[in-house]
Enzyme design. Structure first.
Site, mmCIF file in Angstrom:
data_model
loop_
_atom_site.group_PDB
_atom_site.id
_atom_site.type_symbol
_atom_site.label_atom_id
_atom_site.label_comp_id
_atom_site.label_asym_id
_atom_site.label_seq_id
_atom_site.Cartn_x
_atom_site.Cartn_y
_atom_site.Cartn_z
ATOM 1 N N GLY A 29 -61.216 -17.757 -79.827
ATOM 2 C CA GLY A 29 -61.739 -19.257 -79.532
ATOM 3 C C GLY A 29 -60.998 -19.752 -78.373
ATOM 4 O O GLY A 29 -59.973 -19.258 -77.784
ATOM 5 N N ASP A 30 -61.785 -20.592 -77.533
ATOM 6 C CA ASP A 30 -61.398 -20.846 -76.058
ATOM 7 C C ASP A 30 -60.057 -21.204 -75.953
ATOM 8 O O ASP A 30 -59.486 -20.700 -75.043
ATOM 9 C CB ASP A 30 -62.397 -21.868 -75.404
ATOM 10 N N ASN A 33 -57.989 -18.203 -76.725
ATOM 11 C CA ASN A 33 -58.174 -17.272 -75.590
ATOM 12 C C ASN A 33 -57.188 -17.479 -74.614
ATOM 13 O O ASN A 33 -56.546 -16.586 -73.676
ATOM 14 C CB ASN A 33 -59.439 -17.009 -75.223
ATOM 15 N N TYR A 101 -72.511 -19.849 -86.533
ATOM 16 C CA TYR A 101 -71.058 -20.619 -86.784
ATOM 17 C C TYR A 101 -70.919 -20.834 -88.129
ATOM 18 O O TYR A 101 -71.932 -21.636 -88.551
ATOM 19 C CB TYR A 101 -70.825 -21.481 -85.736
ATOM 20 N N TRP A 102 -69.818 -20.912 -88.911
ATOM 21 C CA TRP A 102 -69.618 -21.625 -89.959
ATOM 22 C C TRP A 102 -68.199 -22.259 -89.761
ATOM 23 O O TRP A 102 -67.028 -21.561 -89.990
ATOM 24 C CB TRP A 102 -69.188 -20.362 -91.122
ATOM 25 N N ARG A 167 -70.235 -28.041 -74.682
ATOM 26 C CA ARG A 167 -71.272 -26.958 -76.028
ATOM 27 C C ARG A 167 -71.921 -28.071 -76.715
ATOM 28 O O ARG A 167 -71.606 -28.653 -77.517
ATOM 29 C CB ARG A 167 -70.305 -26.275 -76.772
ATOM 30 N N ALA A 257 -64.646 -15.128 -69.657
ATOM 31 C CA ALA A 257 -64.351 -15.225 -68.275
ATOM 32 C C ALA A 257 -63.464 -16.322 -67.684
ATOM 33 O O ALA A 257 -62.492 -16.461 -67.233
ATOM 34 C CB ALA A 257 -65.696 -15.129 -67.423
ATOM 35 N N ASP A 259 -61.873 -18.536 -69.845
ATOM 36 C CA ASP A 259 -60.716 -18.628 -70.586
ATOM 37 C C ASP A 259 -59.688 -17.742 -69.765
ATOM 38 O O ASP A 259 -58.459 -18.247 -69.900
ATOM 39 C CB ASP A 259 -60.837 -18.254 -72.008
#
Ligand code: ADP
Length: 306
Positions: A29-30, A33, A101-102, A167, A257, A259
């Site tokens: 997850g961003d 990370n 995604y869930w 996003r 990249a 993150d």
């Protein structure tokens, strides 16, 4: 040199296609990370903490053990009965990746549910990092709770860092997305946007245009990432500097990249390096990360000398 950084957001279970129809499990997850790479390159004496919410189930237990194993602190992770972590699956078809995604009922959506706890966690830290994805997963009132706490931190002189990480899929309304991302920037002392996304969603005509837009929102320090074109820095009233990307022999997977750039950049700034030196270091880390599969590349696979 003691210090601390807190990253706030959602870490998910990642399922990736492996040999023979099997699925390989990971966690990413961003904001996590970013915490991971900040931890890898943090100066001695620095701690990196992650703030999120998970459930009380086995999946959540496993995720916490994984996070602890990376050296990122879990003291500010809330446990919420009846909720579970979000999950995503990576599909590979003809070399192209796509994601399912869930996450619509994930525990992390409640990470700002206890404002006193949020304040207590943030108050202790020297650097706070959050992203547009953090804001996107929160209900509007919860996002406002987080932002008002961050504005307080900014006013008190703390370093508050925001990656807009745009996003559109996570937002059901483009104008609310833009307004909330702008509110995120106003709460920050530093932004780390990606030029592509900014141009697409805010109509910036150049990297300079992105920088000016964030300065107008009251952000002092700006690093605009632009993939293979490198990074442009505007820190305070200092000179505007362009830092070229580092060479990559073979791009394997560009996940993380941005993150890995963020985490290693913040780690080097924490160590007292000048922004240009920190960005050159972070560009080397990001270039090494995209030479490997996955969001979280092990330290020994990264040929980065300190
Ligand atoms: P994001 O992943 O957030 O979209 P970017 O694609 O702008 O971010 O990449 C972040 C950083 O990673 C860049 O500033 C650069 O240092 C490095 N990077 C990304 N793509 C490349 C590339 N093709 N070659 C070398 N470095 C790259």
């Amino acid at each position: 040199m003691a210090g601390s950084m807190l990253s706030i957001g959602e870490c998910m279970v990642e399922l990736m296609q492996a040999e023979g129809g099997m699925l390989r499990k990971g966690y990413a997850g961003d904001t996590f990370n970013t915490a991971y790479y900040a931890r890898l390159f943090a100066p001695a004496g620095w701690t990196v903490e992650y703030l999120t919410a998970v459930g009380t189930d086995v999946v959540s237990d496993e995720m916490l053990s994984f996070i602890e194993g990376t050296g990122v602190g879990t003291a500010h992770i809330a446990r919420i009965e009846g909720r579970m972590p979000g999950l995503y699956m990576i599909h590979l078809k003809d070399g192209e990746r796509s994601f399912s995604y869930w996450r619509s009922t994930s525990a992390a959506k409640l990470l700002a549910g206890d404002p006193d706890r949020l304040r207590a966690a943030i108050e202790k830290m020297d650097v706070v990092f959050f992203s547009g994805i953090t804001l996107a997963i929160l209900a509007p009132d919860a996002a406002e709770t987080l932002l008002s706490e961050l504005r307080r931190s900014k006013a008190s002189g703390k370093r508050v860092v925001f990656d807009p990480n745009i996003r559109p899929r996570l937002w059901n309304d483009a104008s609310r997305m833009r307004a909330t991302l702008e509110a995120g920037a106003r709460s920050a002392t530093m932004v780390l946007p990606s030029y592509d996304d900014e141009a697409t969603h805010f109509g910036d005509a150049s990297v300079g245009g992105t920088i000016e837009r964030y300065r107008d929102l009251g952000v002092a320090d700006i690093a605009v990432k632009d993939g293979a074109n490198g990074v442009t820095l505007q820190f305070g009233e200092g000179e505007r500097l362009h830092i070229p990307a580092a060479p990559v022999s073979r791009i394997v997977d560009t996940t993380s990249a941005g993150d890995s750039f963020n985490g290693s950049f913040l780690a080097r700034l924490a160590a007292g390096h000048r922004p240009a030196d920190a960005a050159a270091f972070a560009a080397r880390v990001a270039a090494a990360v995209i030479g490997h599969h996955g969001a979280l590349v092990a330290r020994e696979k990264l040929p980065i000398s300190e």
